[in-house]
Design a protein around this motif. Structure first.
Motif, PDB file in Angstrom:
ATOM      1  N   PRO A  74       0.825  -1.205   0.000  1.00  0.00           N
ATOM      2  CA  PRO A  74       0.000   0.000   0.000  1.00  0.00           C
ATOM      3  C   PRO A  74       0.862   1.258   0.000  1.00  0.00           C
ATOM      4  O   PRO A  74       1.924   1.303   0.621  1.00  0.00           O
ATOM      5  N   GLY A  75       0.411   2.266  -0.728  1.00  0.00           N
ATOM      6  CA  GLY A  75       1.147   3.524  -0.806  1.00  0.00           C
ATOM      7  C   GLY A  75       2.256   3.543  -1.825  1.00  0.00           C
ATOM      8  O   GLY A  75       2.815   4.594  -2.111  1.00  0.00           O
ATOM      9  N   ARG A  93       3.483   7.231  -1.681  1.00  0.00           N
ATOM     10  CA  ARG A  93       2.521   8.216  -1.186  1.00  0.00           C
ATOM     11  C   ARG A  93       2.580   9.507  -1.996  1.00  0.00           C
ATOM     12  O   ARG A  93       2.447  10.603  -1.467  1.00  0.00           O
ATOM     13  N   ARG A 139       7.571   3.760   4.693  1.00  0.00           N
ATOM     14  CA  ARG A 139       6.729   4.859   4.270  1.00  0.00           C
ATOM     15  C   ARG A 139       6.472   5.757   5.477  1.00  0.00           C
ATOM     16  O   ARG A 139       6.426   5.290   6.612  1.00  0.00           O
ATOM     17  N   GLU A 547      -4.294   3.973   3.886  1.00  0.00           N
ATOM     18  CA  GLU A 547      -3.823   2.749   3.253  1.00  0.00           C
ATOM     19  C   GLU A 547      -3.972   1.585   4.220  1.00  0.00           C
ATOM     20  O   GLU A 547      -3.890   1.763   5.453  1.00  0.00           O
ATOM     21  N   THR A 565      -5.059   1.626  -1.285  1.00  0.00           N
ATOM     22  CA  THR A 565      -4.543   2.964  -1.014  1.00  0.00           C
ATOM     23  C   THR A 565      -5.522   4.006  -1.529  1.00  0.00           C
ATOM     24  O   THR A 565      -5.992   3.907  -2.666  1.00  0.00           O
ATOM     25  N   LEU A 567      -5.446   8.122  -1.923  1.00  0.00           N
ATOM     26  CA  LEU A 567      -4.479   9.219  -1.852  1.00  0.00           C
ATOM     27  C   LEU A 567      -5.037  10.459  -2.529  1.00  0.00           C
ATOM     28  O   LEU A 567      -5.366  10.431  -3.717  1.00  0.00           O
TER      29      LEU A 567
END
Length: 704
Positions: A74-75, A93, A139, A547, A565, A567
């Motif tokens: 994720p991200g 991200r 992250r 996420e 995710t 964003l």
């Protein structure tokens, strides 16, 4: 956002409900993410989002691109561009999404050796998957402890060789005359271990004019010197003799024929040649039972020759740098750190302090890309400069479990990065553009972790990071003038993250995080024409989102992995931009609230796998939302969903094991855009993804 917050708060409740024995103590794994620089603290107890991907698991891909194994985190967005001339697009991200070549905004390491230059520009091409043991990803706020351009951290580790380790040979073949071959010689004897990995990847390319070959060699020697002393030596070699570049396409060209290359790519034979040599050494020395000293030194060279499709008439400007780029990079550095593990107030405590020096020396030359009527060849010189960047950093961090259920992690890093350019191409019409600029920044970080139960962590972390422009980003001024863009300022980001981690004794894991990063002086693409980019500071920007990742075994043979995710990445200040080829005076306003180009709002990944005694199979799905391609958001690459299928069969013999595998990518054969070129000045923003494809492979593992 309120709904997301509620979802995050409820995750632990749902997670605990999955395990009727959740209140009982369980034995947690002791996975330590080395990129955190904390040897005694497992990743589960860190107030940060981390992931570790094993490279020793059976893989049913070509093993040629890091994007193959970074999917499902994720991200993280890793895009295979179907173009070895431009390398993998990698962002974490939303940091690094604007990069049109290589990796920036994310710190890279290979066996502890920086794969990012002091200016923040990095490459993934020498990551050796054939010899790899695992990849670590960090992250969030604590990435800032790695210095300049640390929107995230990606680190690959080669396996340590031990006596009795098997050797391995592997080969794959696929469409478009694509094949790969790799061998890993792994083993050891006494106190010395070795890991030699060799690989070749060769393809005619899915698109026209995209043929390429890449050869890599990676050697790691680990020497046990006794009494808590260890020496690691790493040698790396990469050779890309000629990777052709088909360039981006317009939306209409994608609809008409996504496999085509634009006319100028053929006319000028756009291509890139890369050769890299690197050596590194890491020495660890235990000092008594509680202290340790670690020393690292490295050096290398990376030479790049690139032919761009700039028309000859455009090079009539006396300030033009030509259409052939010749870069000779030499780099080296060292890092030293001291750590102590003990107790403070009878509670576990770990402290690390260190510093590093890194240098980059670059000889940048430009030439015309024609001689007479012949195009795509090195012509008359148009640029000659010696560039240097030096960074000096000092850092410290401390982790303390100050109560039974609470722990605290504090850290800070002070960085000084200096750029210098000496212009050696000076004429009556092209003045001396030499110059120097220095940036300083102190990055503080802090994180608090709470353990409601033995199998559950909740944490809050915050920090401040910074990102200087790279030499490539400073190389071309947005106003069209000669010399470096010394007026660019570093981007500074304030990051905060609220997260949770849960796992049970059966191997299920669930992680989730809310995050926000507010950036001042956001670095954005000013214009991007014919492979040459210039940059600007675009004011304030914000990246925020949610996420989550879930993995669980389903019975004895099935495994399920899910990652999602969300964003939201936007510019918070309005600013002016140029539109059209040749524009040097910004005149069109980008309103506040416009999405940052190159960043999808949503990503989803799912993988369901079955493993029997001899057979195994898996189905894998991924979905990516639409992606704006320019600052105005006037065009976007449509979102897409892909489905992949794979199967494998193994045969065990007395002398080793043979495994054969097959994979079908893009099972539904849907057209989609795999990556984008942000703010491409000719409107050629799109790099189409390949359609349905197949791969066959075999791997032989044997004992000696």
């Amino acid at each position: 956002m309120l709904n997301v917050c509620l979802a995050c708060a409820l995750l632990p409740v749902g997670a605990v409900a999955l395990n009727p024995d959740a209140n009982d103590a369980v034995t947690l794994d002791r996975v330590v993410v080395e990129a955190t620089r904390l040897r005694g603290v497992p990743a589960f107890d860190m107030p940060a989002s981390t992931a570790t991907i094993s490279l020793r698991d059976d893989g049913n891909r070509a093993g040629a691109d890091v994007s193959e194994v970074l999917r499902g985190i994720p991200g993280v967005l890793a895009r295979d561009r179907q173009n070895l001339a431009q390398d993998t697009q990698l962002s974490i991200r939303g940091f690094g999404a604007r990069s049109t070549f290589g990796v920036r905004g994310v710190r890279l390491y290979a066996d502890g050796i920086p794969a990012s230059m002091p200016d923040g520009q990095g490459q993934l091409s020498h990551f050796s998957l054939a010899g790899g043991d695992r990849i670590e990803v960090i992250r969030g706020p604590f990435s800032a402890l790695h210095g300049n351009s640390s929107g995230g951290v990606v680190q690959i580790h080669s396996a340590d060789g031990e006596a009795g380790d098997p050797w391995r040979a592997r080969a794959t073949v696929g469409r478009d005359a694509t094949y790969s071959a790799a061998a890993q010689l792994l083993g050891g004897g006494g106190r010395i271990g070795y890991n030699l990995a060799l690989s070749r990847y060769d393809t005619d390319g899915w698109r026209d004019h995209s043929a390429a070959r890449r050869d890599t060699a990676n050697l790691k020697l680990d020497v046990d010197l006794g009494e808590r002393r260890r020496l690691d030596l790493v040698l790396n070699y990469v050779d890309v003799p000629e990777a052709r570049d088909p360039l981006g396409l317009t939306a209409e060209q994608v609809r008409t024929d996504p496999r085509q290359a634009v006319a100028n790519a053929i006319l000028f034979d756009t291509r890139k040649t890369v050769r890299q040599h690197q050596a590194g050494m890491t020495y660890e020395h235990g000092l008594g039972a509680a202290q340790a000293l670690r020393l690292m030194a490295y050096g290398g060279s990376r030479d790049v020759l690139q032919v761009l499709p700039i028309p000859d008439f455009a090079q009539g400007n006396p300030l033009s740098s030509g259409g052939v780029i010749d870069l000779d990079n030499r780099y080296d550095g060292l890092d030293a750190r001291w750590s102590w593990q003990g107790a403070v107030a009878e509670r576990p405590f770990e402290f690390t302090v260190g510093g590093n020096l890194d240098r980059q020396r670059q000889h940048r030359r430009g030439f015309e890309n024609f001689v007479g009527e012949t195009l795509g060849v090195r012509g008359a010189p148009r640029r000659d400069e010696r560039n240097a960047v030096d960074n000096t950093d000092a850092y410290a961090q401390a982790w303390w479990r100050f109560a039974e259920r609470w722990s605290l992690l504090l850290g800070a890093r002070h960085s000084e990065v200096e750029f210098e350019s000496r212009d050696r191409y000076v004429t009556d019409a092209n003045p001396d553009d030499s110059g120097r600029v220095r940036f300083r920044h102190t990055a503080p970080v802090a994180g608090l972790t709470f353990a409601p139960q033995a199998d559950w962590r909740v944490y809050l972390s915050a920090g401040r990071g910074f990102e200087t422009p790279t030499f490539n980003e400073m190389s071309y001024r947005a106003d069209g003038g000669a010399g470096l863009a010394f007026g660019l300022r570093p981007a500074v980001s304030d990051n905060v993250e609220l997260g949770m981690k849960w796992r049970n004794a059966r191997g299920a894991t669930w992680e989730a995080a809310l995050f926000r990063a507010d950036t001042d002086d956001e670095l954005a693409v000013a214009r991007n024409v014919a492979g040459r980019s210039s940059f600007r500071n675009a004011g304030r920007a914000r990246r925020q989102g949610f996420e989550t990742a879930f993995a669980t075994p389903l019975g004895q043979a099935w495994d399920l992995r899910l990652a999602y995710t969300q964003l939201d990445a936007t510019f918070r200040d309005a600013y002016l931009i140029c539109q059209g080829v040749g524009c040097t005076v910004p005149e069109i306003e980008v309103p506040a609230g416009t999405r940052i180009p190159g960043v999808p709002e949503r990503q989803l990944f799912a993988r369901l796998q079955w493993r029997g005694e001899a057979w195994s199979t898996a189905i894998e799905g991924e979905a990516v939302g639409d992606v704006p391609v320019n600052d105005l958001g006037s065009e976007s690459a449509a979102g897409y969903g892909l489905l992949h299928l794979e199967a494998a069969r193994r045969w065990r013999t007395r002398s080793g094991e043979l495994r054969a595998f097959a994979r079908i990518d893009k099972l539904l054969d849907r057209a989609y855009v795999g990556s984008v070129i942000v703010n491409e000045g000719n409107g050629r923003f799109y790099e189409p993804g390949a359609d349905r494809g197949w791969l066959l492979g075999a791997e032989w593992t044997w004992a000696r």
